[in-house]
Structures are given as structure tokens and as C-alpha cells.
Design a protein around this motif. Structure first.
Motif: not given
Length: 71
Positions: A17-18, A21, A25-26, A30, A35, A39, A59-60, A63, A66
Motif C-alpha cells: 500500500a505504501a 501510494q 500519488f498525483w 509527495m 514518504w 513509512r 493505513l488511514t 495516508l 499527506l
């Protein structure tokens, strides 16, 4: 199926998941956050997780570092 999770599987889910992301990520930078350091700060908590819900919460939180929402 048991709600309890095995540490190896949880660690794999967390790491993937990390990584996903970071890869998708957009903002390529980051948003200026380190990041990998984030992590590493959250990863030790994985060993204490017992349910999928606890993993989702961790995880929430990761995230949430960010601090972004549809920017």
C-alpha cells in the motif's frame, strides 16, 4: 475466516500500500514529504495489529500525513 491476521501478511499489505501510494500519488514529490521516512515511522506498528480494521486505521493515519483532498 478468522479476523486475526498473520504478521507476514499484514506487513506485505502495508508495504504494498505504501509503495503504490508513492508510485501513483498525483504529486511526484509527495508534496515535499519524505514518504520513506513516514513509512518507516509507521511500519513498526504493523507487528501489533490484530485485525484488518486495525490495519485499515494504520493505513488511514499514514495516508493522512499527506494532508490532501482533491487538490
Amino acid at each position: 475466516m478468522s479476523a486475526l491476521l498473520e504478521v507476514q501478511g499484514v506487513t506485505q499489505i502495508f508495504d504494498e500500500a505504501a509503495a503504490l501510494q508513492a508510485e501513483f500519488f498525483w504529486a511526484p514529490n509527495m508534496l515535499g514529504l519524505d514518504w520513506e521516512a513516514l513509512r518507516k515511522r509507521y511500519r513498526p506498528h504493523v507487528a501489533r495489529l490484530r485485525t484488518r480494521e486495525e490495519l485499515n486505521e494504520l493505513l488511514t493515519e499514514l495516508l493522512g500525513e499527506l494532508s490532501t483532498s482533491h487538490q
